[in-house]
Design a protein around this motif. Structure first.
Motif, PDB file in Angstrom:
ATOM      1  N   ASN A  35      -4.189 -19.035 -14.712  1.00 25.03           N
ATOM      2  CA  ASN A  35      -3.827 -18.744 -13.317  1.00 25.03           C
ATOM      3  C   ASN A  35      -4.045 -19.962 -12.426  1.00 25.03           C
ATOM      4  O   ASN A  35      -3.247 -20.239 -11.523  1.00 25.03           O
ATOM      5  CB  ASN A  35      -4.644 -17.562 -12.802  1.00 25.03           C
ATOM      6  N   HIS A  36      -5.124 -20.696 -12.678  1.00 24.31           N
ATOM      7  CA  HIS A  36      -5.416 -21.886 -11.870  1.00 24.31           C
ATOM      8  C   HIS A  36      -4.332 -22.948 -12.064  1.00 24.31           C
ATOM      9  O   HIS A  36      -3.843 -23.539 -11.081  1.00 24.31           O
ATOM     10  CB  HIS A  36      -6.785 -22.453 -12.261  1.00 24.31           C
ATOM     11  N   ARG A  37      -3.917 -23.165 -13.312  1.00 25.86           N
ATOM     12  CA  ARG A  37      -2.905 -24.185 -13.584  1.00 25.86           C
ATOM     13  C   ARG A  37      -1.550 -23.787 -12.990  1.00 25.86           C
ATOM     14  O   ARG A  37      -0.806 -24.631 -12.471  1.00 25.86           O
ATOM     15  CB  ARG A  37      -2.797 -24.408 -15.093  1.00 25.86           C
ATOM     16  N   VAL A  38      -1.222 -22.491 -13.075  1.00 24.17           N
ATOM     17  CA  VAL A  38       0.034 -22.025 -12.472  1.00 24.17           C
ATOM     18  C   VAL A  38      -0.014 -22.210 -10.958  1.00 24.17           C
ATOM     19  O   VAL A  38       0.968 -22.656 -10.331  1.00 24.17           O
ATOM     20  CB  VAL A  38       0.289 -20.547 -12.827  1.00 24.17           C
ATOM     21  N   ASP A  86       8.925 -19.894 -13.189  1.00 22.76           N
ATOM     22  CA  ASP A  86       9.148 -21.289 -13.584  1.00 22.76           C
ATOM     23  C   ASP A  86       7.828 -21.994 -13.872  1.00 22.76           C
ATOM     24  O   ASP A  86       7.706 -22.728 -14.863  1.00 22.76           O
ATOM     25  CB  ASP A  86       9.900 -22.041 -12.476  1.00 22.76           C
ATOM     26  N   CYS A  87       6.858 -21.780 -13.009  1.00 21.14           N
ATOM     27  CA  CYS A  87       5.554 -22.435 -13.187  1.00 21.14           C
ATOM     28  C   CYS A  87       4.840 -21.941 -14.444  1.00 21.14           C
ATOM     29  O   CYS A  87       4.245 -22.727 -15.180  1.00 21.14           O
ATOM     30  CB  CYS A  87       4.682 -22.197 -11.954  1.00 21.14           C
ATOM     31  N   MET A  88       4.890 -20.635 -14.699  1.00 22.87           N
ATOM     32  CA  MET A  88       4.262 -20.083 -15.904  1.00 22.87           C
ATOM     33  C   MET A  88       4.903 -20.659 -17.159  1.00 22.87           C
ATOM     34  O   MET A  88       4.219 -21.052 -18.109  1.00 22.87           O
ATOM     35  CB  MET A  88       4.383 -18.551 -15.905  1.00 22.87           C
ATOM     36  N   PHE A  89       6.234 -20.676 -17.167  1.00 24.24           N
ATOM     37  CA  PHE A  89       6.953 -21.213 -18.318  1.00 24.24           C
ATOM     38  C   PHE A  89       6.603 -22.682 -18.530  1.00 24.24           C
ATOM     39  O   PHE A  89       6.379 -23.133 -19.657  1.00 24.24           O
ATOM     40  CB  PHE A  89       8.458 -21.039 -18.097  1.00 24.24           C
ATOM     41  N   SER A  90       6.524 -23.428 -17.424  1.00 20.85           N
ATOM     42  CA  SER A  90       6.199 -24.851 -17.512  1.00 20.85           C
ATOM     43  C   SER A  90       4.791 -25.067 -18.066  1.00 20.85           C
ATOM     44  O   SER A  90       4.575 -25.938 -18.920  1.00 20.85           O
ATOM     45  CB  SER A  90       6.339 -25.493 -16.131  1.00 20.85           C
ATOM     46  N   VAL A  91       3.824 -24.281 -17.596  1.00 21.11           N
ATOM     47  CA  VAL A  91       2.430 -24.409 -18.073  1.00 21.11           C
ATOM     48  C   VAL A  91       2.340 -24.100 -19.572  1.00 21.11           C
ATOM     49  O   VAL A  91       1.689 -24.815 -20.335  1.00 21.11           O
ATOM     50  CB  VAL A  91       1.500 -23.483 -17.267  1.00 21.11           C
ATOM     51  N   LEU A  92       3.010 -23.020 -19.993  1.00 24.16           N
ATOM     52  CA  LEU A  92       2.981 -22.656 -21.411  1.00 24.16           C
ATOM     53  C   LEU A  92       3.674 -23.714 -22.266  1.00 24.16           C
ATOM     54  O   LEU A  92       3.175 -24.076 -23.347  1.00 24.16           O
ATOM     55  CB  LEU A  92       3.649 -21.292 -21.611  1.00 24.16           C
ATOM     56  N   ARG A  93       4.805 -24.225 -21.818  1.00 24.30           N
ATOM     57  CA  ARG A  93       5.514 -25.270 -22.562  1.00 24.30           C
ATOM     58  C   ARG A  93       4.641 -26.512 -22.708  1.00 24.30           C
ATOM     59  O   ARG A  93       4.559 -27.112 -23.793  1.00 24.30           O
ATOM     60  CB  ARG A  93       6.819 -25.622 -21.851  1.00 24.30           C
ATOM     61  N   GLU A  94       3.995 -26.921 -21.622  1.00 21.55           N
ATOM     62  CA  GLU A  94       3.128 -28.104 -21.672  1.00 21.55           C
ATOM     63  C   GLU A  94       1.974 -27.900 -22.641  1.00 21.55           C
ATOM     64  O   GLU A  94       1.609 -28.816 -23.389  1.00 21.55           O
ATOM     65  CB  GLU A  94       2.598 -28.422 -20.274  1.00 21.55           C
ATOM     66  N   HIS A  95       1.404 -26.691 -22.632  1.00 15.84           N
ATOM     67  CA  HIS A  95       0.290 -26.405 -23.546  1.00 15.84           C
ATOM     68  C   HIS A  95       0.760 -26.457 -24.998  1.00 15.84           C
ATOM     69  O   HIS A  95       0.075 -27.023 -25.871  1.00 15.84           O
ATOM     70  CB  HIS A  95      -0.294 -25.025 -23.222  1.00 15.84           C
ATOM     71  N   ILE A  96       1.923 -25.863 -25.282  1.00 16.92           N
ATOM     72  CA  ILE A  96       2.458 -25.863 -26.646  1.00 16.92           C
ATOM     73  C   ILE A  96       2.792 -27.283 -27.096  1.00 16.92           C
ATOM     74  O   ILE A  96       2.481 -27.674 -28.236  1.00 16.92           O
ATOM     75  CB  ILE A  96       3.702 -24.951 -26.732  1.00 16.92           C
ATOM     76  N   ILE A  97       3.387 -28.075 -26.227  1.00 19.62           N
ATOM     77  CA  ILE A  97       3.726 -29.462 -26.579  1.00 19.62           C
ATOM     78  C   ILE A  97       2.459 -30.272 -26.862  1.00 19.62           C
ATOM     79  O   ILE A  97       2.415 -31.085 -27.796  1.00 19.62           O
ATOM     80  CB  ILE A  97       4.559 -30.116 -25.458  1.00 19.62           C
ATOM     81  N   ASP A  98       1.400 -30.041 -26.078  1.00 21.84           N
ATOM     82  CA  ASP A  98       0.121 -30.725 -26.338  1.00 21.84           C
ATOM     83  C   ASP A  98      -0.426 -30.350 -27.710  1.00 21.84           C
ATOM     84  O   ASP A  98      -0.933 -31.213 -28.452  1.00 21.84           O
ATOM     85  CB  ASP A  98      -0.901 -30.369 -25.252  1.00 21.84           C
ATOM     86  N   GLU A  99      -0.333 -29.052 -28.062  1.00 16.26           N
ATOM     87  CA  GLU A  99      -0.793 -28.611 -29.388  1.00 16.26           C
ATOM     88  C   GLU A  99       0.051 -29.243 -30.491  1.00 16.26           C
ATOM     89  O   GLU A  99      -0.484 -29.675 -31.521  1.00 16.26           O
ATOM     90  CB  GLU A  99      -0.721 -27.084 -29.486  1.00 16.26           C
TER      91      GLU A  99
END
Length: 590
Positions: free
Chosen positions: A569-572, A110-123
């Motif tokens: 890894n730090h953000r997750v 869940d955390c990995m998916f959330s971090v990737l989603r947030e990064h993509i939305i920022d882009e």
């Protein structure tokens, strides 16, 4: 100074406690334990990333210590522990937070998916323009799924097509799909950013492309600039299907051709390799079957005759082998085999070019011109192909009631004309894609003498955000400059402007280039996503929650993005530690 001191200490414990030696030792010991726990968590995150990237099952049937088949993840953690003494000691002595439980795995996903989603939305929100690609299919567990892919240009000026998520659908109706898409888009693009969505791409199903009640119309009612683009790879399949559906003799030829691959798929002991299977959906697969049969025609005849004469095969196989011998010696079959041996390589090249992520409408128009030119050359060479039929062959054709040279020439011409006609019709650019002609390098000399005023007006009408007068001035300069005539596509021209720091000088042209590049020409990425979906659902679990499915798919499809996020890894870990109060110490104290 006293005020500054109070501000610095605001919300903290008093100075007396901080000066206490015991307090400082407690903080240091706590942070050292946090360092150790985070090191262990980083290793577990790396193991989950590895399993996700290679689509490996996280859990086995038996995860106990004595199990001989504990699953890939448990085995991978044990292997990493053998190389890392800290992790090995932790696994042997931990009583509070071991890190290998099913709950921890799911929370990390869940955390990995959330971090990737947030990064993509920022882009996405930092990009000037955004396009969506969507397609729906029934997955392996008979659940209707919609895939959403976002296309944009990132800060490094690279074209990105990011998987966003699989969306479960109650039904495959236009209302259901449009509602799901609009719900996700509202979370990606706030109301003041709606103009960023400049394109939407789907396949050609009426549910998707309907002009009054289709998905594209419902989305465009909310996002006005979101022009619809039909997937060009689907259009290529439709063109080739038209050839077979309207010409019975050609349809029969491909049915006979498919019989070769079917025969050898169950007869591997005669030949070392199977013939490539033909496909009615992916027409580029036909090229391998055509080439194999054409290039090894004599070998195949010898093979079939060996089967007939050996006496080692059952009657059905012998009978089919005899039929294939007569088929390979048939003049009509040989003629169409040779004709499509000329045609299919060009179809294959075009199909592979349409699968690239970096293509744009300028590039598509150029390769389509090359394709039609090649088809016309084949069309003109048909009399030479038919000239190989002698008068005796013509008499033989009458006796056998097969096609004579004149009839074959007519059918071959009809095949080429059908391909040419449908290619020009289906790949003709709609109103908003006329803008691509403004930046077509081979027409710059013509535009220099006569400016394409009509195309400019259509472009500005489709994209009102462009400044017409400034764009005309910039284009006039580009047309008059000899160096720009070698432009091979919108992406090459865009990269030239960015590398030369000319984005401010040619601001309107750069904006138009971004629109053209962001506009997707195919939904090939959606098809790749469905391929991953099928593998995950088949090889991992047939039943899983939607969040786990999206997380595993994201780890597989966006593994390069994970590598590019240097503090992933730090953000997750930060997100994992903040989910709830944990008995393991993962948050630093000051």
């Amino acid at each position: 100074m006293e005020n500054a001191l109070k501000l610095a200490m605001f919300g903290r414990v008093n100075i007396g406690e901080q000066l206490n030696e015991g307090y400082r030792l407690g903080i240091r010991k706590h942070n050292e334990e946090v360092d150790k726990n985070r090191h262990i968590l980083y290793k577990i995150i790396d193991c989950v990333k590895f399993c996700g990237a290679f689509e490996l099952a996280l859990r086995g049937h038996d995860e106990s210590e004595s199990s001989e088949n504990p699953g890939v993840f448990k085995g991978l953690v044990d292997f990493v522990a053998s190389l890392d003494s800290v992790l090995q000691e932790h696994l042997q002595t931990a009583t509070v937070f071991k890190g290998t439980s099913k709950t921890v795995q799911n929370e990390l996903l869940d955390c990995m998916f959330s971090v990737l989603r947030e990064h993509i939305i920022d882009e996405i929100r930092s990009a000037d323009f955004v396009s969506i690609q969507a397609d729906e299919t029934m997955d392996i567990s008979t659940q209707c799924q919609l895939v959403l892919v976002i296309r944009y240009i990132d800060k490094a000026h690279n074209v990105q097509e990011r998987f966003f998520e699989f969306i479960p659908l109650q039904s495959a109706t236009a209302d259901s799909i449009a509602t799901a898409l609009l719900d996700r888009l509202s979370s990606i693009l706030p109301d003041d950013k709606k103009s960023k969505l400049i394109s939407q791409a789907y396949d050609g199903a009426s549910v998707m492309r309907g002009a009054t009640g289709g998905v594209q119309k419902k989305v465009q009612d909310v996002y006005v600039n979101a022009h619809y683009v039909h997937c060009y790879a689907h259009q290529l399949n439709l063109i080739m299907q038209q050839v077979t559906s309207h010409i019975p003799v050609v349809n029969q030829f491909f049915s006979d051709l498919a019989g070769f691959s079917g025969f050898f798929s169950v007869l591997d002991r005669v030949v070392a390799h199977r013939l490539p299977r033909a496909s009615t959906v992916r027409w580029n697969f036909h090229i391998r079957a055509v080439n194999t049969v054409f290039e090894h025609k004599d070998d195949l005849i010898q093979c079939f005759e060996t089967i007939r004469d050996s006496g080692e095969f059952e009657p059905t196989t012998v009978r089919e082998a005899g039929g294939f011998v007569r088929l390979l010696e048939d003049d009509t079959f040989s003629f169409f085999l040779k004709l499509f041996h000329h045609i299919m390589p060009h179809v294959d090249i075009l199909f592979s070019q349409l699968q690239k992520r970096t293509i744009d409408s300028v590039f598509v128009q150029r390769i389509m011109q090359q394709f039609t030119d090649n088809m016309q050359m084949i069309r003109d060479s048909i009399p030479n192909l038919c000239g190989e039929h002698s008068a005796s062959q013509q008499q033989l054709a009458k006796k056998r009631r097969t096609q004579g040279p004149g009839e074959l020439q007519r059918i071959a011409a009809e095949v080429c004309d059908t391909i040419l006609g449908h290619a020009k019709e289906r790949f003709s650019f709609t109103k908003h894609l006329i803008s691509a002609t403004l930046l077509q390098g081979d027409k710059f000399q013509q535009y220099n003498s006569q400016f394409p005023e009509a195309a400019l007006n259509t472009t500005v009408e489709a994209y009102p955000l462009l400044n017409k007068n400034k764009l005309k001035t910039e284009l006039s300069l580009i047309y008059s400059n000899e160096e720009f005539k070698n432009c091979s596509g919108a992406l090459a021209l865009y990269q030239l402007f960015m590398e030369s720091n000319l984005q401010d000088t040619f601001s309107e042209t750069v904006a138009l280039l971004k629109i053209l590049i962001t506009t997707p020409m195919t939904t090939a990425e959606s098809e790749r996503c469905f391929s991953t979906l099928k593998r995950i659902k088949t090889f991992l679990r047939n039943t899983m929650s939607q969040d786990r499915l999206n997380a595993l798919a994201m780890l597989s499809m966006e593994k390069k993005l994970i590598k590019d996020i240097h503090d992933f890894n730090h953000r997750v870990t930060e997100k994992f530690a903040s989910l709830k109060e944990r008995r393991a110490k993962l948050m630093y104290r000051k």
